[in-house]
Scaffold this active site. Structure first.
Site, PDB file in Angstrom:
ATOM      1  N   LYS A 263     -24.306 -12.676  32.609  1.00  0.00           N
ATOM      2  CA  LYS A 263     -23.647 -11.650  33.150  1.00  0.00           C
ATOM      3  C   LYS A 263     -24.492 -11.107  34.529  1.00  0.00           C
ATOM      4  O   LYS A 263     -25.615 -11.080  34.220  1.00  0.00           O
ATOM      5  CB  LYS A 263     -23.923 -10.531  32.149  1.00  0.00           C
ATOM      6  CG  LYS A 263     -23.422  -8.988  32.753  1.00  0.00           C
ATOM      7  CD  LYS A 263     -23.665  -7.950  31.800  1.00  0.00           C
ATOM      8  CE  LYS A 263     -23.140  -6.453  32.508  1.00  0.00           C
ATOM      9  NZ  LYS A 263     -23.172  -5.331  31.572  1.00  0.00           N
ATOM     10  N   ASP A 268     -24.197  -1.613  38.179  1.00  0.00           N
ATOM     11  CA  ASP A 268     -22.925  -0.987  37.355  1.00  0.00           C
ATOM     12  C   ASP A 268     -22.936   0.647  37.315  1.00  0.00           C
ATOM     13  O   ASP A 268     -23.990   1.181  36.694  1.00  0.00           O
ATOM     14  CB  ASP A 268     -23.406  -1.465  36.024  1.00  0.00           C
ATOM     15  CG  ASP A 268     -22.476  -0.954  34.931  1.00  0.00           C
ATOM     16  OD1 ASP A 268     -21.405  -0.506  35.162  1.00  0.00           O
ATOM     17  OD2 ASP A 268     -22.824  -1.061  33.444  1.00  0.00           O
ATOM     18  N   LYS A 275     -21.314   6.692  35.139  1.00  0.00           N
ATOM     19  CA  LYS A 275     -22.327   6.900  34.301  1.00  0.00           C
ATOM     20  C   LYS A 275     -22.940   8.185  34.841  1.00  0.00           C
ATOM     21  O   LYS A 275     -22.712   8.569  35.845  1.00  0.00           O
ATOM     22  CB  LYS A 275     -23.199   5.668  34.369  1.00  0.00           C
ATOM     23  CG  LYS A 275     -23.028   4.468  33.588  1.00  0.00           C
ATOM     24  CD  LYS A 275     -24.267   3.603  34.148  1.00  0.00           C
ATOM     25  CE  LYS A 275     -23.728   2.195  33.357  1.00  0.00           C
ATOM     26  NZ  LYS A 275     -23.822   2.136  31.784  1.00  0.00           N
ATOM     27  N   ASP A 286     -28.619  -4.762  36.003  1.00  0.00           N
ATOM     28  CA  ASP A 286     -27.250  -5.420  35.133  1.00  0.00           C
ATOM     29  C   ASP A 286     -26.945  -6.722  35.332  1.00  0.00           C
ATOM     30  O   ASP A 286     -26.171  -7.139  34.847  1.00  0.00           O
ATOM     31  CB  ASP A 286     -26.255  -4.162  35.167  1.00  0.00           C
ATOM     32  CG  ASP A 286     -25.351  -4.239  34.119  1.00  0.00           C
ATOM     33  OD1 ASP A 286     -26.044  -4.654  32.994  1.00  0.00           O
ATOM     34  OD2 ASP A 286     -24.328  -3.768  34.025  1.00  0.00           O
ATOM     35  N   ASP A 345     -16.903   1.155  31.864  1.00  0.00           N
ATOM     36  CA  ASP A 345     -18.338   1.071  31.849  1.00  0.00           C
ATOM     37  C   ASP A 345     -18.499  -0.012  30.854  1.00  0.00           C
ATOM     38  O   ASP A 345     -19.649  -0.702  30.674  1.00  0.00           O
ATOM     39  CB  ASP A 345     -18.872   2.276  31.358  1.00  0.00           C
ATOM     40  CG  ASP A 345     -20.284   2.085  31.515  1.00  0.00           C
ATOM     41  OD1 ASP A 345     -21.037   1.068  32.476  1.00  0.00           O
ATOM     42  OD2 ASP A 345     -21.043   3.155  31.225  1.00  0.00           O
ATOM     43  N   GLU A 347     -17.768  -3.275  31.078  1.00  0.00           N
ATOM     44  CA  GLU A 347     -17.349  -4.287  32.167  1.00  0.00           C
ATOM     45  C   GLU A 347     -18.013  -5.489  31.994  1.00  0.00           C
ATOM     46  O   GLU A 347     -17.214  -6.417  32.238  1.00  0.00           O
ATOM     47  CB  GLU A 347     -17.729  -3.797  33.472  1.00  0.00           C
ATOM     48  CG  GLU A 347     -19.157  -3.981  34.277  1.00  0.00           C
ATOM     49  CD  GLU A 347     -20.324  -3.219  33.447  1.00  0.00           C
ATOM     50  OE1 GLU A 347     -19.789  -2.476  32.613  1.00  0.00           O
ATOM     51  OE2 GLU A 347     -21.276  -3.787  33.479  1.00  0.00           O
ATOM     52  N   ARG A 349     -18.328  -7.148  29.401  1.00  0.00           N
ATOM     53  CA  ARG A 349     -17.684  -8.343  28.312  1.00  0.00           C
ATOM     54  C   ARG A 349     -16.624  -8.670  29.199  1.00  0.00           C
ATOM     55  O   ARG A 349     -15.833  -9.924  28.864  1.00  0.00           O
ATOM     56  CB  ARG A 349     -17.322  -7.510  27.198  1.00  0.00           C
ATOM     57  CG  ARG A 349     -16.628  -6.261  27.516  1.00  0.00           C
ATOM     58  CD  ARG A 349     -16.636  -5.136  26.149  1.00  0.00           C
ATOM     59  NE  ARG A 349     -17.592  -4.498  25.963  1.00  0.00           N
ATOM     60  CZ  ARG A 349     -18.074  -3.725  25.003  1.00  0.00           C
ATOM     61  NH1 ARG A 349     -17.259  -3.397  24.118  1.00  0.00           N
ATOM     62  NH2 ARG A 349     -19.532  -3.048  25.110  1.00  0.00           N
TER      63      ARG A 349
HETATM   64  N1  BES Z   1     -24.966  -2.433  31.642  1.00  0.00           N
HETATM   65  C1  BES Z   1     -24.412  -1.577  30.390  1.00  0.00           C
HETATM   66  C2  BES Z   1     -25.567  -1.549  29.323  1.00  0.00           C
HETATM   67  C3  BES Z   1     -26.928  -1.280  29.471  1.00  0.00           C
HETATM   68  C4  BES Z   1     -27.356   0.145  29.402  1.00  0.00           C
HETATM   69  C5  BES Z   1     -27.768  -2.012  29.995  1.00  0.00           C
HETATM   70  C6  BES Z   1     -28.681   0.726  29.389  1.00  0.00           C
HETATM   71  C7  BES Z   1     -29.110  -1.917  30.188  1.00  0.00           C
HETATM   72  C8  BES Z   1     -29.424  -0.532  29.745  1.00  0.00           C
HETATM   73  C9  BES Z   1     -23.040  -1.779  30.136  1.00  0.00           C
HETATM   74  O1  BES Z   1     -22.260  -2.394  30.960  1.00  0.00           O
HETATM   75  C10 BES Z   1     -22.618  -0.737  29.501  1.00  0.00           C
HETATM   76  O2  BES Z   1     -22.262   0.236  30.380  1.00  0.00           O
HETATM   77  N2  BES Z   1     -22.297  -0.387  28.269  1.00  0.00           N
HETATM   78  C11 BES Z   1     -21.755   0.643  27.610  1.00  0.00           C
HETATM   79  C12 BES Z   1     -20.871   0.338  26.725  1.00  0.00           C
HETATM   80  C13 BES Z   1     -19.927   1.248  26.185  1.00  0.00           C
HETATM   81  C14 BES Z   1     -19.181   1.831  27.166  1.00  0.00           C
HETATM   82  C15 BES Z   1     -18.912   0.840  25.260  1.00  0.00           C
HETATM   83  C16 BES Z   1     -22.962   1.240  26.802  1.00  0.00           C
HETATM   84  O3  BES Z   1     -23.767   0.638  26.315  1.00  0.00           O
HETATM   85  O4  BES Z   1     -22.919   2.471  26.841  1.00  0.00           O
HETATM   86 ZN    ZN Z   2     -23.144  -3.278  32.453  1.00  0.00          ZN
HETATM   87 MN    MN Z   3     -21.280  -0.716  31.959  1.00  0.00          MN
END
Ligand code: BES
Ligand code: ZN
Ligand code: MN
Length: 497
Positions: A263, A268, A275, A286, A345, A347, A349
């Protein structure tokens, strides 16, 4: 900045200036060759100094003697290894980190010698790699000297060994791995205004120098191929998306490759599902999965691994402008399956959906492993000690777990099951991109599994380990380069001729 130290192996001889490192066990004994270099007077001084400092030769403890009388070294660094009986199983990688951390000079000599112990190639290689990893610094953007001092130069290291020729190969491997990990760390540490998808692709292209075939797909190519899920994530950014395919063919001609997929969200924001401000700067990391893939390809090529490996990275920036995709949008992925967006968010996947499908469809690999900073939830579950491991293949999962134990880049297997899978069924499309509050890392993995088409596959959620990782003897960097050693080990132990 790749702060590369140079490590070479030489036979025993007296040092000339710089730091001299020796090892002692918990009886304060060093090896005969090291003792000969030191001489009787210095050995006596060591014994006196150890008493005065309550230094007992415990593993990873150090005792430093500046300007030792009767020795042509600026500093004598005495490193404890603990009990003689435990030296065979000692963690020389982390000990290498400790050694490097104690150095000050521009030159250092390390006497790899202990009583009744022959350094194996593996131990010597680990020692050299630990030193390299600890020496890494990222100070490209520091224009001022800290404490008015010049930053220390990367030291020249000489490891004295009884049979340097025997461990030279291990030294080369260590150098290749150290370089690959430094590349990965650099990519993760770089700021997002500098490292956007196109620039990331350029950096990956540098692998061509090592004999890696690098192919960069731009937006026109991706549109034509049908990477709509990936392109949807990037469409709110002024920076164009990219996919990079890196191939190292060190194996037999017809041999199926292993495929490693990363990825690469270079930043992000969350997109329209934006966020919160606090800590958002961390989202430059990310792309740690993609960075690991580039670092691994670098290491495999640099050590001329006898394997066919393909590395694929999906590079996008997730931004919320007027063209950005919305919650409620439905996109058709490369696989043909449709996805309803619930949260922009989620994204990573979407990017991986197209990358995984493309990887299996084009390369028919023996296995696919993807690495992704995919969910915050994996840190709730596992903290930062283990990466989350999800797999449809017990053999692959077991091999990864084993490689994790060997390297210290630990993984913990998490479940996949139909009951979790149904949480991402959608009212309007084939699936939705989030599964609700519960089991967030698992539903993310279930989503990915819908795009692997039965190929043996493992997903590593490295949100807790790839960036902002805990500091250790071998890592003082924000971007850890996590996964390069793990996957190199996996390949070396099971997929190399
Ligand atoms: N890049 C983030 C996950 C992340 C969070 C990585 C903190 C490193 C540190 C990912 O894209 C994301 O935002 N995931 C969300 C998913 C949710 C919207 C279902 C998350 O983990 O909150
Ligand atoms: Zn992300
Ligand atoms: Mn995200």
């Amino acid at each position: 900045m790749v702060e590369r130290i140079k490590v070479e192996f030489k036979p025993f001889s007296a040092p000339a200036g710089g730091d001299l490192v020796i090892f002692v066990n918990d009886a304060l004994e060093t090896g005969a060759r090291a003792a000969e270099i030191l001489g009787g007077t210095v050995l006596e001084t060591i014994a006196r100094a150890a008493g005065a400092e309550h230094f007992k030769g415990k593993a990873k403890k150090t005792l430093i003697l500046p300007a030792p009388q009767g020795l042509a070294a600026d500093r004598l660094i005495i490193v404890g290894t603990g009990p003689a009986a435990e030296i065979a199983s000692l963690d020389w990688l982390n000990l290498g980190g400790v050694v490097q951390g104690a150095l000050k000079g521009e030159r250092a000599t390390v006497a790899a010698d202990l009583p009744d112990h022959e350094f194996s190639a593996v131990q010597a290689g680990d020692l050299a790699l630990g030193m390299q990893l600890r020496a890494y610094r990222f100070d490209r953007y520091k224009t001022k000297k800290e404490n008015g001092e010049e930053p220390p130069k990367a030291p020249k290291i000489t490891i004295l060994a009884a049979d340097p020729a025997a461990i030279k190969r291990a030294g080369k491997t260590a150098e290749a791995l150290g370089a690959g990990i430094a590349v990965a760390r650099d990519l993760v540490n770089e700021p997002p205004n500098v490292l956007f998808p196109e620039e990331f692709a350029n950096r990956a292209q540098a692998l061509e120098k090592l004999g890696v075939t690098v192919e960069v797909l731009d937006e026109k190519d991706l549109k034509k191929l049908g990477f709509r899920a990936l392109l949807g994530v990037g469409q709110g950014s002024h920076r164009e998306s990219r996919v990079v395919v890196m191939r190292w063919n060190g194996g037999a001609d017809k041999e199926k490759p292993v495929a490693i997929i990363g990825k690469g969200v270079t930043f992000d924001t969350g997109g329209i599902s934006i966020k919160p401000a606090a800590g958002m700067e961390d989202m430059k990391g990310d792309m740690a999965g993609a960075a690991c893939v580039v670092g691994l390809m670098h290491a495999l090529a640099a050590r001329k691994a006898k394997v066919n490996a393909v590395g694929l990275i999906g590079l996008v920036e997730n931004m919320p402008d007027g063209r950005a995709q919305r919650p409620g949008d439905i996109v058709t992925s490369l696989s043909g399956q449709t996805i309803e967006l619930i949260n922009t968010d989620a994204e990573g996947r979407l990017v991986l959906a197209d990358m995984l499908w493309y990887a299996q469809d084009r390369f028919k690999p023996v296995f696919m492993v993807d690495l992704a900073t995919l969910t915050g939830a994996i840190m709730v579950a596992l903290g930062q000690e283990h990466a989350g491991l999800f797999s449809n293949d017990d053999t692959l999962a077991e091999r990864l777990a084993q490689a994790g134990t060997t390297t210290g880049e630990k993984v913990w297997r998490m479940p996949l099951a139909p009951a979790y899978d149904k949480l991402i069924d959608s009212k309007f499309a084939d699936m939705k991109n989030t599964g609700g509050r519960h089991g967030g890392s698992i539903t993310a993995a279930q989503f990915l599994q819908r795009f692997v088409n039965g190929t043996p596959w493992a997903h590593l959620d490295i949100a807790g380990t790839g960036m902002n990782a805990p500091q250790s003897d071998i890592n003082k960097s924000w971007g850890s380069g996590w996964g390069v050693r793990l996957l190199d080990r996996l390949v070396r132990d099971h997929y190399e001729a």
